[in-house]
Design a protein around this motif. Structure first.
Motif, PDB file in Angstrom:
ATOM      1  N   GLU A  76      -1.423   7.706   1.187  1.00  0.00           N
ATOM      2  CA  GLU A  76      -1.574   7.449   2.628  1.00  0.00           C
ATOM      3  C   GLU A  76      -0.898   8.542   3.448  1.00  0.00           C
ATOM      4  N   ALA A 101      -3.956   0.281   6.139  1.00  0.00           N
ATOM      5  CA  ALA A 101      -4.014   1.582   5.485  1.00  0.00           C
ATOM      6  C   ALA A 101      -5.419   2.141   5.639  1.00  0.00           C
ATOM      7  N   SER A 126      -2.143  -2.423   2.793  1.00  0.00           N
ATOM      8  CA  SER A 126      -3.221  -1.992   1.915  1.00  0.00           C
ATOM      9  C   SER A 126      -3.669  -3.198   1.106  1.00  0.00           C
ATOM     10  N   ALA A 153       1.529   4.937  -1.320  1.00  0.00           N
ATOM     11  CA  ALA A 153       2.228   5.446  -0.138  1.00  0.00           C
ATOM     12  C   ALA A 153       2.062   6.962  -0.038  1.00  0.00           C
ATOM     13  N   VAL A 162       4.378   1.421   2.989  1.00  0.00           N
ATOM     14  CA  VAL A 162       3.010   1.046   2.649  1.00  0.00           C
ATOM     15  C   VAL A 162       3.091  -0.196   1.766  1.00  0.00           C
TER      16      VAL A 162
END
Lengths: 385, 385
Positions: free
Chosen positions: A211, A362, A327, A208, A223
């Motif tokens: 990202e 993602a 993701s 996270a 995420v």
DNA sequence: TTAGTAAGGAAGGTCTACTAACAAACGTGA
DNA sequence: TCACGTTTGTTAGTAGACCTTCCTTACTAA
């Protein structure tokens, strides 16, 4: 008549509040300058002053310190022809420092890399675990880090580690059953052994962070990492949520299929049945679509998407999330599953929540965890996020 | 060979980061001192120094400022017989300042109060809305505030308002359909008219603040308010979560009953069906148990508790909450409903999440929203939470 | 009494960021 | 071409904030 002052005590959960010294303020402003250079690239001191709100004098002073430390370099005069004295650019020396990043997500091997501050990999290592657990696994990690430190072509700012399991703010692995780690002070031990700053965080949380810093994630985002299991990292106001026992994001073992559901709850590795992991992990998804034709596979993935949507709806409502990033394997996630999840969340939440929310893939590739581990170091050592 | 510096730009969601000046640090440390006096009661300067980590010199200086401003008073020598020079106590003058608090939760009337800093009500007002909306309702609110200001027996620190609907960080009511307010800059307008600092927040969020400051709520908690509708306030790391569009906590319109459920989804005022409000609001609960004997009523409440548990499980997992506080009619909430909700969350989450979580009744009484509105002022004007 | 301990204040130093003023270097327009 | 305005970056001085050090005061304990 005397006034009664403060005679009544007011109970409250105690919270550690810290004093702020001038040097802390200075460190904050220094991070502001570094952050501007990191995100906006080479700039003049005057640019930085406008961006941060500090005066040119103060910025010059801070930049001077950073140049003395070697983190920033003078790049000479800007060529652009505008009125006034031409600016001299300064830039962060993103290529002259590296970070060591390690990804422990995989149960079979440890992945390590040496990365520049821009996130480019300059060296890579992979070590099979061969079933090692506990101290043996920790020793193997130490060796891997030593190896990577030796391979670094430039000074190492620190080591960032993305670990499975529950990790507290001090880098103690509270519990990581798959590694046999319980209460292991990983960051402290490695820092002691290797003499380099070490930062450890949960792998989903790390992703996270990655990202957010490199992938353009919003500051109110979740995420969701889909791999062997399912994990999540939560960003609220741009900060990672850690939770009561540092277990925030452990969403893989929420029950999503029960006896009242249309499908049968499957047994989970955690000992219960119908967990999100039993339908959404990569192996579970592959099992679900195995042998099906395209149409049937799409329907199967959409049904998982709906289950995910039902689970996300309360979270999105409670936090008013801007986006959920998926993701994991795009061939499984980025299609009927994602679309069904988004449609389901929107069906099941009020418009102000659902219409503001996006569910997208993602942007970071398979190195997402490594990248996030590098961000741990940037954030911990430089204050750059 | 020249080194390429910062040549690559890194995109990221922009976040407003602010510079920190020495005076900001000073203000923070001042709030630390005030916070200690507020929560721990009268103390010596040396006590404060130990608690905050600041030196005795600095604390003396800060306390001197606070005494000059009149917020703190010298209380004379402490009687306790220990070795060394006896301490002189200082205390916050919690009875010599008041806060005006207004609760707009109710659709039929506005509730207002003048409160001391310890949360004691010294004056109370109640004004029927009589169907007034929009500017008329806002004017009525202005009159109510003026009335309360006139009734204040001591200097007023500020006005705190708990409003329904979505409220942004600047006190603009983004949308409150029941009042006919859309984009109304309530805080700014009242502050302008009345010449007093005004703070506005959503009523459920306000309640959460109140529970945190006066009710002993943990710093990772959700306060669920059950009244005409259902709302929630979320505390993460002791701070209120506002969300992407300041709609965090709007959990009342999450779908909890759908066509696959064992019971029939009921129509909701929002136009959809099966929202949490259709089963958990006070009227919905009363309808559900009306005419039932004790046993059947308990079963009916437990069934709602299970629906609540299913909704809370993903949120508790994502945030690793320490507790969920229920604020509303105890005869409906504090029994089979609460117990079923807790049992359901624990069934549907992994142990590290479920065992750490408690669901309990909120500790503040019917004045919870008023108390929370007062905390808005304490927090905004003094930095005390 | 004498010694030890703790509270609070005074003096002086360091650090931080600000304002004000200025020199350098450029484009612009008469 | 040359005075003028603009922008950059630096120098000097100022005000604020917290620190360390040292002192006085006032009490307990022996």
């Amino acid at each position: 008549m005397t006034t009664q002052v403060g005679a009544r005590r007011i109970s409250r959960a105690l919270r550690p509040t810290g004093k702020v010294l001038p040097e802390h303020a200075r460190a904050h402003n220094r991070s502001l300058v570094l952050g501007h250079l990191f995100h906006s690239g080479p700039s003049s001191r005057a640019d930085i002053a406008r961006s941060t709100g500090l005066t040119r004098v103060t910025v010059s002073d801070l930049v001077g310190d950073l140049i003395d430390e070697g983190l920033v370099a003078d790049l000479g005069v800007r060529s652009a022809g505008k009125v006034g004295k031409p600016a001299t650019l300064v830039g962060m020396r993103t290529e002259d420092f590296v970070v060591v990043a390690v990804d422990l997500t995989d149960d079979a091997r440890m992945l390590g890399a040496v990365m520049t501050l821009t996130g480019d990999v300059v060296a890579r290592r992979e070590v099979p675990l061969d079933g090692r657990r506990g101290d043996e696994a920790a020793d193997l990690l130490t060796d891997l880090c030593r190896d990577l430190l030796a391979a670094a072509p430039a000074p190492v700012l620190g080591i960032g580690i993305a670990s499975p399991g529950v990790v507290d703010a001090d880098g103690v692995v509270v519990e990581a059953p798959n590694r046999g780690w319980y209460g292991l002070p990983l960051a402290a031990r490695l820092a002691q052994t290797l003499g380099v700053p070490v930062h450890v965080a949960n792998d989903a949380n790390t992703r996270a962070l990655g990202e957010f810093t490199y992938g353009g994630a919003q500051d109110a985002a979740m995420v969701l990492t889909v791999g062997q299991g399912v994990g999540a990292g939560l960003l609220v106001d741009g900060a990672l949520v850690r939770g009561r026992r540092w277990a925030a994001g452990e969403i893989g073992h929420v029950t999503v299929v029960d006896d009242s559901s249309s499908e049968e709850p499957l047994p989970c590795a955690c000992g219960r049945r119908g967990c999100l992991e039993t339908v959404l992990s990569a192996p579970a998804l592959r099992r679900r679509v195995a042998g099906l034709d395209r149409e049937a596979a799409d329907a199967a993935l959409a049904s998982v998407g709906r289950l995910l949507g039902v689970t996300l709806a309360p979270v999105a409502s409670a936090l008013n999330l801007a986006e959920v990033l998926l993701s994991g394997p795009p061939e499984l996630l980025d299609g009927p599953l994602r679309e069904a999840a988004l449609a389901t969340v929107r069906e099941r939440t009020m418009p102000v929540i659902g219409q503001e929310l996006d569910i997208r893939m993602a942007t970071l590739d398979e190195d997402a965890s490594l990248t996030g581990a590098a961000v741990l170091v940037l954030s911990g050592q430089l204050g750059v996020t």
